[in-house]
Each structure stands twice: as structure tokens, then as C-alpha cells.
Design an enzyme around this catalytic site. Sequence first.
Site, mmCIF file in Angstrom:
data_model
loop_
_atom_site.group_PDB
_atom_site.id
_atom_site.type_symbol
_atom_site.label_atom_id
_atom_site.label_comp_id
_atom_site.label_asym_id
_atom_site.label_seq_id
_atom_site.Cartn_x
_atom_site.Cartn_y
_atom_site.Cartn_z
ATOM 1 C CB THR A 89 -30.248 -1.713 -25.186
ATOM 2 O OG1 THR A 89 -30.921 -0.577 -25.724
ATOM 3 C CG2 THR A 89 -31.223 -2.862 -25.020
ATOM 4 C CB THR A 90 -25.736 -4.158 -24.518
ATOM 5 O OG1 THR A 90 -26.269 -4.102 -25.850
ATOM 6 C CG2 THR A 90 -25.050 -5.504 -24.339
ATOM 7 C CE1 TYR A 119 -46.623 2.317 -21.169
ATOM 8 C CE2 TYR A 119 -46.546 4.487 -20.148
ATOM 9 C CZ TYR A 119 -47.154 3.244 -20.290
ATOM 10 O OH TYR A 119 -48.270 2.940 -19.562
ATOM 11 C CE1 TYR A 144 -30.552 1.646 -30.679
ATOM 12 C CE2 TYR A 144 -30.433 2.113 -28.328
ATOM 13 C CZ TYR A 144 -30.484 1.199 -29.366
ATOM 14 O OH TYR A 144 -30.481 -0.146 -29.093
ATOM 15 N NE ARG A 176 -33.914 -4.135 -26.660
ATOM 16 C CZ ARG A 176 -33.552 -4.846 -25.605
ATOM 17 N NH1 ARG A 176 -34.188 -4.706 -24.459
ATOM 18 N NH2 ARG A 176 -32.561 -5.700 -25.686
ATOM 19 C CE LYS A 209 -27.244 0.526 -31.247
ATOM 20 N NZ LYS A 209 -27.194 0.140 -29.819
ATOM 21 C CB ILE A 214 -23.404 0.985 -31.624
ATOM 22 C CG1 ILE A 214 -22.862 2.374 -31.997
ATOM 23 C CG2 ILE A 214 -23.540 0.860 -30.101
ATOM 24 C CD1 ILE A 214 -23.750 3.529 -31.583
#
Length: 297
Positions: A46-47, A109, A135, A140, A163, A205
Site C-alpha cells: 500500500t505504502t 471490491y 494481509y 482499505r 499482517k 510491517i
Amino acid sequence: MRMFRGSMVALITPFYEDGSVNYTKLIELVEWHITKKTDGIVVLGTTAESPSLTIREKDKILKTVIGVADHRIPVIAGSGSNNTLQAKEDSLKYEAMGADGLLVITPYYNKTNKAGMISHFTEIADAVSIPMILYNVPGRTGCSLTVEAVELLSRHKNIIGIKEASGDIGFVSCISKLINPDFTVYSGNDDMIVPILSLGGSGVISVLANILPTETHQIVDEYLKGNVELARQMQLKYLDFINALFIETNPIPIKEAMNYFGMNVGGYRLPLCSMEEQSREKLQKTMSVLDISKEAS
């Protein structure tokens, strides 16, 4: 299977002014993290603004990081997708490129049910032979793994951890019951490093580690060595700064902070853009209070 421990940076993607990837800066950042005791590098997450990167850019970024790391530090590649076949294809490709592990997000989604979640992760894990980390970040993705799904997936020989970025400490407590020598929990939120370690987790993380790698490593290391009070004090010391790093969509604030510090990592890919002035002032104030410019050098 190899287990990962400590502070693993969720690495940003540096850009030039024209928006192209700054591979020179990327190399510099990897070397810097190794010097500053970061325990692992997570790329294409993501980052890293991975939704805005092309396939060719992703491949070159991962190849660059793996080459620079040169087995001195583990490299974990974000290979998740809401398309199971695509996630499997990328996971196999990244394994072949030399990644030490994979980070696979829940399918977003086109949200699925528990059975679909389990099948999605199982099909990917069956295809690869390197460690895979689930994850979970419902803020998100709009969906979440259930405790039951995590329990089933934790039995897979290639799935070595999760995570956890839901922010729900109750959920973390439930899945922490599953921790064993072959499965662990990593904090996906920098404000919950110590709480998750207290439940048996193995590390974080981290977004924070992009600018304070040594300190983030130390929080985890001190806790795991039994210096709980020191780790707690450090967690609280940086809490306001951590919160400021998420006042706008990640990675906008962390890249703003890095540029303010003089790390020159560039801007963002649309639809992400520069911070609003009010947010920027708040972020810079927290850095000033901590004297980040001295501590991060």
C-alpha cells in the site's frame, strides 16, 4: 519455513519530478535501511502506491530491491490482487525473481464470503514454496478475514503469518490464540506495535520505519528481549507522530515527512496528491516536538 521477525518497513516508492520512478533513490533507501537495522523490506504494498505502478515498474522495483539487498535482509513482495489468478501469477513471478516472502491482501471490491476467502489464499499458497503473509486491512478493502478463516489458513504450510491492520484489538486477541512456531501475527498499524507484541506477535510491517527505522526496530527488539517498559515508553513517545502520519491517506503524510526531513523522495501518483496545508502544519509540528530531523539522521 523461514519466519520473519522485527521491524519490516513498508517501503515507499520514490519518484522524480516528472513522475517516473527514481531507482537511484530506491537503491539509496534500501542501503540506508540495512544500515539503520531495519529487519526486512516489504515492497509493492500500500505504502508503495502499488495500484498506480505499471507491471513493468513493479518488476523493476522488486528486481532492484532484491539485487541491492543481496540476501543481507529479507525482501517481501506484495503480490495480492482481487483477481486470484493474477495474484497467483504475480506470486510465482516474484518467487522466481528471488523474493524471500509474499504479502497477499484480501480480495477487495468484488468481495467474497468466507469460503471464497479461504479458497483465494489457499490457491495462491498452494502454488508457491516461499513464506506467505496474509494481509487484513478492512479499512482499505471493505472486507475482513474472519477468525475461522484465519484459523483454517494458518494450518497451511506456506502461510506463516498475518499482517493485521484492522485496528480491532479484540480481533487481534482472537487470532493471537493461533500463534505457534509456524504461524504468527505482525502489526499492520504503527500505533499498535507493543499491544500486538504483548499478545505474542513477532513484529511490525511499518510506515513509521520509512523515517525512523532504528527507533522502530528498537521498539520491537527491546520488547522481544524483555525490556517491556522501554518498548512501551517508545511506543507512547512516537504516538502523536504516528497518528499524524495517517491524518491523510497513506503514503501522503510519510512522503511529506521524508521530504521535509530532506530525503527527497518526490511526490505521488494520481489520484494521490500533496497534503492540505492544515494537515502539513500538524505533521511538521509533531516532527518539531520530537526533533525528528536529528533522530532520523
